[in-house]
Design a protein around this motif. Structure first.
Motif, mmCIF file in Angstrom:
data_model
loop_
_atom_site.group_PDB
_atom_site.id
_atom_site.type_symbol
_atom_site.label_atom_id
_atom_site.label_comp_id
_atom_site.label_asym_id
_atom_site.label_seq_id
_atom_site.Cartn_x
_atom_site.Cartn_y
_atom_site.Cartn_z
ATOM 1 N N THR A 69 0.836 -1.189 0.000
ATOM 2 C CA THR A 69 0.000 0.000 0.000
ATOM 3 C C THR A 69 0.878 1.249 0.000
ATOM 4 O OG1 THR A 69 -0.126 0.370 2.416
ATOM 5 C CG2 THR A 69 -1.606 -1.285 1.474
ATOM 6 N N ASP A 70 0.248 2.391 -0.245
ATOM 7 C CA ASP A 70 0.959 3.665 -0.160
ATOM 8 C C ASP A 70 0.503 4.467 1.059
ATOM 9 O OD1 ASP A 70 -1.578 4.307 -0.929
ATOM 10 O OD2 ASP A 70 -1.012 5.390 -2.761
ATOM 11 N N ARG A 71 -0.034 3.777 2.032
ATOM 12 C CA ARG A 71 -0.476 4.445 3.256
ATOM 13 C C ARG A 71 0.708 5.068 3.995
ATOM 14 N NH1 ARG A 71 -3.633 0.208 6.732
ATOM 15 N NH2 ARG A 71 -3.662 2.008 8.110
ATOM 16 N N ARG A 72 0.422 6.109 4.747
ATOM 17 C CA ARG A 72 1.483 6.764 5.508
ATOM 18 C C ARG A 72 2.089 5.788 6.521
ATOM 19 N NH1 ARG A 72 0.303 12.016 8.539
ATOM 20 N NH2 ARG A 72 -1.207 10.656 9.547
ATOM 21 N N GLU A 101 11.220 3.358 5.870
ATOM 22 C CA GLU A 101 11.318 4.095 4.614
ATOM 23 C C GLU A 101 12.212 3.357 3.611
ATOM 24 O OE1 GLU A 101 10.124 6.961 7.762
ATOM 25 O OE2 GLU A 101 11.631 5.391 7.603
ATOM 26 N N ARG A 104 10.406 0.180 2.362
ATOM 27 C CA ARG A 104 9.367 0.480 1.360
ATOM 28 C C ARG A 104 9.990 0.793 0.003
ATOM 29 N NH1 ARG A 104 4.430 4.380 2.704
ATOM 30 N NH2 ARG A 104 3.252 2.407 2.724
ATOM 31 N N GLN A 107 12.382 -2.829 -0.748
ATOM 32 C CA GLN A 107 11.632 -4.069 -0.551
ATOM 33 C C GLN A 107 12.495 -5.325 -0.683
ATOM 34 O OE1 GLN A 107 7.764 -4.329 -2.406
ATOM 35 N NE2 GLN A 107 7.399 -2.138 -2.198
#
Length: 310
Positions: A69-72, A101, A104, A107
């Motif tokens: 996901t790109d959620r905070r 960070e 993400r 990965q």
């Protein structure tokens, strides 16, 4: 209900409620045990203190959310029970040696604390029989190899402390780094790898004869390669010699995560439960065979060991 079943009940409850508060007293009550006895029994069966286990499973779930996901990051941290970005980063870096960070962005493959299936620890299947574990099927057989099988690839070092117990450690997956190196090699020598069967082997080289060796004793060697018909003398070679082998086959969903979990649990079951129950000793190595998927939904792979004569 047996005590291990009570702990499994708690493990299942934790997995379903990772995004909620999980007080120790509540978990002990689910197991119908006193907090003191519950903590001792949980650590004995799972290998981690209960609240440390909860933290590591939350981190594993957080990794999934970071990658998918790109959620905070703060939102993910709060959902997983970490009360600040700073605390989440501290815990994440302690487990994986990188920040959320960086994970993400890059990965890399990580080793995660797997959800244990205590039923596997309590069940000894007969040879040629199957056991349906959580999300996979295990089968134990004996296989005879009549002709040597040749594999070529690369060899790397893995810290024992970062790999054992299987499914109970965290950090960058060092075996995946070695597999990545092999897949790059495979592209360069595609003419050699005509069969799509791959093999990983964990073993220890004897460095005692070389007093100048810088290889630390806390490492083991790991071979990653593919089956070949002709040998390239410049590549590392692993030979599956003729003889009898005990094979733990595992069938699971054909996704990278499911395959990794299945091979880890199969390895842990064979070495930690089945072989000790049979009072069998093996040669000081184990092999993993990876076969091409026959259909897009199911993957099949095996763990091989060579039994020593009684």
């Amino acid at each position: 209900m047996k005590t291990w079943q009570s702990i499994q009940q708690v493990i299942d409850y934790i997995e379903e409620h990772l995004d909620q508060s999980l007080p120790l007293t509540e978990l002990a009550a689910i197991a119908c045990l006193s907090p003191f006895y519950f903590q001792r029994l949980f650590k004995k069966l799972v290998g981690r203190p209960v609240m440390e286990y909860v933290k590591l499973r939350r981190l594993a779930k957080a990794c999934q959310l970071l990658a998918a996901t790109d959620r905070r990051i703060l939102d993910i941290a709060m959902e997983m029970g970490f009360n600040s970005h700073a605390y989440f980063t501290k815990v994440f870096k302690s487990a994986y040696d990188m920040t959320p960070e960086v994970y993400r962005l890059e990965q890399p493959a990580l080793q995660q604390m797997l959800k244990p299936d205590l039923t596997m620890m309590q069940t000894v299947i007969a040879e040629n029989d199957s056991f349906v574990a959580e999300s996979m099927v295990l089968t134990i057989t004996r296989q005879k190899v009549t002709q040597p099988e040749y594999y070529q690839g690369v060899v790397g070092k893995i810290l024992i402390a970062n790999a054992i117990p299987v499914g109970g450690t965290t950090g960058v997956n060092q075996a995946d780094v070695i597999w990545t190196e092999f897949h790059q090699l495979k592209k360069q020598h595609s003419e050699l790898f005509t069969e799509d069967i791959q093999l990983g082997a964990s073993f220890l080289k004897d460095t005692s004869v070389d007093p100048t060796s810088l290889v630390p004793a806390e490492c083991f060697d790991y071979f990653a390669g593919g089956r070949v018909e002709t040998l390239d003398e410049d590549l590392e070679t692993w030979v599956v010699l003729p003889g009898e082998y005990i094979v733990c086959g595992c069938e699971a969903e054909n996704t990278p995560e499911a395959r990794n979990i299945a091979i880890a649990k199969a390895l842990g079951y064979l070495l930690g439960t089945w072989l000790p129950s049979q009072q069998l000793l093996t040669e000081p190595y184990s092999m993993e065979k990876y076969y091409p998927a026959e259909n897009p939904t199911t993957a099949y792979q095996e763990v091989w060991v060579a039994p020593l004569p009684l």
